[in-house]
Design an enzyme around this catalytic site. Structure first.
Site, PDB file in Angstrom:
ATOM      1  N   ASP A   1      -7.328  -8.160   5.388  1.00 16.44           N
ATOM      2  CA  ASP A   1      -8.383  -9.135   5.130  1.00 16.44           C
ATOM      3  C   ASP A   1      -7.763 -10.527   5.268  1.00 16.44           C
ATOM      4  O   ASP A   1      -6.645 -10.658   5.774  1.00 16.44           O
ATOM      5  CB  ASP A   1      -9.060  -8.893   3.774  1.00 16.44           C
ATOM      6  CG  ASP A   1      -8.148  -9.127   2.581  1.00 16.44           C
ATOM      7  OD1 ASP A   1      -6.990  -9.592   2.756  1.00 16.44           O
ATOM      8  OD2 ASP A   1      -8.587  -8.847   1.452  1.00 16.44           O
TER       9      ASP A   1
ATOM     10  N   ASP B   1      -1.615  -9.424   2.024  1.00 20.09           N
ATOM     11  CA  ASP B   1      -1.455  -8.118   1.370  1.00 20.09           C
ATOM     12  C   ASP B   1      -2.528  -7.867   0.308  1.00 20.09           C
ATOM     13  O   ASP B   1      -2.259  -7.272  -0.730  1.00 20.09           O
ATOM     14  CB  ASP B   1      -0.046  -7.985   0.766  1.00 20.09           C
ATOM     15  CG  ASP B   1       1.047  -8.098   1.805  1.00 20.09           C
ATOM     16  OD1 ASP B   1       0.831  -7.626   2.941  1.00 20.09           O
ATOM     17  OD2 ASP B   1       2.114  -8.655   1.499  1.00 20.09           O
TER      18      ASP B   1
ATOM     19  N   THR C   1       1.120  -2.386   7.032  1.00 22.73           N
ATOM     20  CA  THR C   1       1.884  -1.695   6.008  1.00 22.73           C
ATOM     21  C   THR C   1       2.625  -2.727   5.168  1.00 22.73           C
ATOM     22  O   THR C   1       2.872  -3.856   5.607  1.00 22.73           O
ATOM     23  CB  THR C   1       2.911  -0.719   6.620  1.00 22.73           C
ATOM     24  OG1 THR C   1       3.851  -1.455   7.402  1.00 22.73           O
ATOM     25  CG2 THR C   1       2.228   0.322   7.481  1.00 22.73           C
ATOM     26  N   HIS C   2       2.972  -2.322   3.961  1.00 25.89           N
ATOM     27  CA  HIS C   2       3.708  -3.196   3.054  1.00 25.89           C
ATOM     28  C   HIS C   2       4.695  -2.345   2.262  1.00 25.89           C
ATOM     29  O   HIS C   2       4.329  -1.268   1.775  1.00 25.89           O
ATOM     30  CB  HIS C   2       2.751  -3.917   2.102  1.00 25.89           C
ATOM     31  CG  HIS C   2       3.448  -4.864   1.201  1.00 25.89           C
ATOM     32  ND1 HIS C   2       3.983  -6.059   1.645  1.00 25.89           N
ATOM     33  CD2 HIS C   2       3.733  -4.795  -0.117  1.00 25.89           C
ATOM     34  CE1 HIS C   2       4.563  -6.674   0.635  1.00 25.89           C
ATOM     35  NE2 HIS C   2       4.419  -5.930  -0.456  1.00 25.89           N
TER      36      HIS C   2
END
Length: 193
Positions: free
Chosen positions: A127, A131, A94-95
């Protein structure tokens, strides 16, 4: 992590927490997991001769539990490409901003400094970048005129907890596929790109 632990207690949630793994023995999440009788493990960076060996230790610790999803809930270390590749399309993070805007460790501060009127949170598949993974879900939060970084971040965290709980539920109950940068619900859980 605590929100997912709580949600997983509900019979209809569809997911169970297989384990909680931390790089810090003092992490509060370990105490919460133990209280919920969820297995825990610590993979401390200081106990490995190199970052590469630590990443291998993280993979080995995760693999013991054979999870369908790996959720980085409060885990603030960058995983090596080999670790990301090992779980390609199955690591969630999450960001606290609406990616691709304001990536990195200071998303809330950066959004405020930019003067945005709306920000929010994002759930991504991890990845090799910071982010930069495919976006799974997003939710918005209005920026109030008197917001500070702290007040805005607290409101974002409340929305973020609900979003990650809902996202994990959707992924495990409906499956998903990844086509390029798009995450589509209803699939095998594999990266098709």
């Amino acid at each position: 992590m605590s929100a997912i632990l709580e949600a997983a207690k509900e019979p209809g949630y569809g997911a169970r927490v297989a384990a909680v793994i931390s790089d810090r023995a003092s992490a509060p999440g370990l105490t919460l997991a133990r209280a919920a009788t969820v297995p825990t493990a610590v993979v401390a960076l200081a106990e490995f001769p190199s970052r590469e060996e630590w990443n291998r230790g993280v993979r080995e610790a995760i693999d013991v539990f054979s999870p369908d999803l790996v959720v980085l809930a409060g885990f603030m270390k960058i995983l090596a490409p080999a670790t990301v590749d090992h779980y390609r399309g199955r690591i969630l993070n999450t960001h606290p901003a609406l990616l691709p805007s304001f990536p990195g460790a200071h998303g809330v501060r950066d959004a405020l400094a930019h003067g945005v009127k709306v920000t929010g949170c994002t759930v991504i598949l991890v990845d090799e970048g910071v982010d930069t993974g495919p976006i799974v879900a997003q939710a918005t939060v209005s920026v109030l005129p008197d917001d500070t970084e702290e007040t805005l971040h607290e409101r974002i965290k409340a929305v973020e907890r609900a979003l990650v709980v809902d996202t994990v539920h959707a992924l495990v109950t409906r499956g998903w596929t990844v086509e390029g940068r798009r995450v589509l619900l209803g699939g095998s859980g594999k990266d098709e790109s």
